[in-house]
Design a protein around this motif. Structure first.
Motif, short mmCIF file in Angstrom:
data_model
loop_
_atom_site.label_atom_id
_atom_site.label_comp_id
_atom_site.label_asym_id
_atom_site.label_seq_id
_atom_site.Cartn_x
_atom_site.Cartn_y
_atom_site.Cartn_z
N ALA A 75 0.83 -1.21 0.00
CA ALA A 75 0.00 0.00 0.00
C ALA A 75 0.86 1.25 0.00
N ASN A 76 1.93 1.24 0.78
CA ASN A 76 2.77 2.44 0.90
C ASN A 76 3.61 2.71 -0.34
N LYS A 77 3.62 1.83 -1.30
CA LYS A 77 4.29 2.09 -2.58
C LYS A 77 3.44 2.98 -3.49
N VAL A 78 2.18 3.15 -3.13
CA VAL A 78 1.27 3.98 -3.94
C VAL A 78 1.35 5.41 -3.45
N ARG A 79 1.65 6.34 -4.36
CA ARG A 79 1.77 7.75 -4.01
C ARG A 79 0.47 8.23 -3.37
N GLY A 80 0.61 8.93 -2.25
CA GLY A 80 -0.55 9.47 -1.55
C GLY A 80 -1.09 8.58 -0.45
N ILE A 81 -0.53 7.39 -0.32
CA ILE A 81 -1.00 6.47 0.72
C ILE A 81 -0.08 6.54 1.93
N ARG A 82 -0.71 6.57 3.09
CA ARG A 82 -0.02 6.48 4.37
C ARG A 82 -0.69 5.34 5.13
N CYS A 83 -0.16 4.15 4.92
CA CYS A 83 -0.74 2.94 5.51
C CYS A 83 0.01 2.60 6.79
N ALA A 84 -0.74 2.50 7.88
CA ALA A 84 -0.15 2.20 9.19
C ALA A 84 -0.43 0.76 9.58
N LEU A 85 0.61 0.03 9.92
CA LEU A 85 0.48 -1.30 10.50
C LEU A 85 0.22 -1.10 11.98
N CYS A 86 -0.95 -1.49 12.45
CA CYS A 86 -1.33 -1.25 13.85
C CYS A 86 -1.52 -2.57 14.58
N TRP A 87 -1.17 -2.55 15.85
CA TRP A 87 -1.20 -3.75 16.68
C TRP A 87 -1.98 -3.56 17.98
N ASN A 88 -2.36 -2.32 18.26
CA ASN A 88 -3.20 -2.06 19.43
C ASN A 88 -3.94 -0.75 19.21
N GLY A 131 -1.79 20.85 12.53
CA GLY A 131 -0.80 21.65 13.24
C GLY A 131 0.62 21.23 12.99
N ARG A 132 1.34 20.94 14.06
CA ARG A 132 2.76 20.61 13.99
C ARG A 132 3.06 19.36 13.16
N HIS A 133 2.02 18.56 12.89
CA HIS A 133 2.23 17.32 12.14
C HIS A 133 2.24 17.54 10.62
N ILE A 134 1.69 18.64 10.17
CA ILE A 134 1.59 18.88 8.73
C ILE A 134 2.97 18.96 8.06
N PRO A 135 3.94 19.72 8.60
CA PRO A 135 5.25 19.74 7.95
C PRO A 135 5.91 18.36 7.90
N ARG A 136 5.65 17.54 8.89
CA ARG A 136 6.21 16.19 8.90
C ARG A 136 5.61 15.34 7.79
N LEU A 137 4.32 15.48 7.59
CA LEU A 137 3.68 14.74 6.51
C LEU A 137 4.23 15.19 5.16
N GLN A 138 4.47 16.48 5.02
CA GLN A 138 5.02 16.98 3.76
C GLN A 138 6.41 16.40 3.50
N LYS A 139 7.17 16.17 4.55
CA LYS A 139 8.50 15.58 4.40
C LYS A 139 8.45 14.10 4.05
N MET A 140 7.30 13.47 4.23
CA MET A 140 7.12 12.06 3.86
C MET A 140 6.92 11.87 2.37
N GLU A 141 6.53 12.93 1.69
CA GLU A 141 6.23 12.81 0.25
C GLU A 141 7.47 12.34 -0.49
N PRO A 142 7.28 11.50 -1.52
CA PRO A 142 8.42 11.02 -2.30
C PRO A 142 9.23 12.16 -2.89
N GLN A 143 10.53 12.04 -2.83
CA GLN A 143 11.44 13.04 -3.38
C GLN A 143 11.93 12.55 -4.74
N GLU A 144 11.65 13.29 -5.78
CA GLU A 144 12.08 12.89 -7.13
C GLU A 144 13.35 13.63 -7.47
#
Length: 144
Positions: A75-88, A131-144
């Protein structure tokens, strides 16, 4: 909410349970398969579900396997997806609050069913804090 759902054979039983649970909560489910416990390759089902979320055809996605690891990776290979593996429950809450996860991956062989359902509920109900999480999400975007 319209939710993409997919699994391989090792996550099939929970997928079916989660599908009923989601429908009972009033959500629309798009089931990308698999449709039995016969052995299959999870990318064949997870990738189309992730693409549907990435294109905006579904608002969120849930994928399942034995451990959930491979499904999250696909899932995380698809641009725009943020798939979380959750255990609790807390991992699901933080995935939404801090990472704005739009897909959830679960491992049927690693979680009791009641825990899996609790994780799904939290994943659907928890808002992104922004808020403070938005810049972090932007840094997750694929870098070409």
């Amino acid at each position: 909410m319209k939710i993409a759902l997919a699994s391989d054979h090792a996550g099939f039983r929970y997928k079916e349970t989660i599908k009923k649970f989601l429908q009972q909560l009033g959500h629309q489910v798009v089931d990308f398969g698999t449709h039995s416990e016969d052995p299959v390759d999870y990318p064949d089902f997870v990738r189309p579900a992730a693409l549907a979320v990435a294109r905006g055809e579904c608002e969120r996605g849930i994928v399942l396997g034995g451990s959930g690891n491979g499904e999250a990776m696909v899932a995380n290979k698809v641009r725009g997806i943020r798939c979380a593996l959750c255990w609790n429950e807390e991992s699901a809450r933080l995935a939404r609050q801090h990472n704005d996860a739009n897909m959830l991956s679960l491992g049927q062989r690693l979680l009791p069913e009641v825990t899996a359902l609790a994780i799904v509920r939290i994943f659907l109900e928890t808002p992104f804090e922004g808020g403070r999480h938005i810049p972090r999400l932007q840094k997750m975007e694929p870098q070409e």
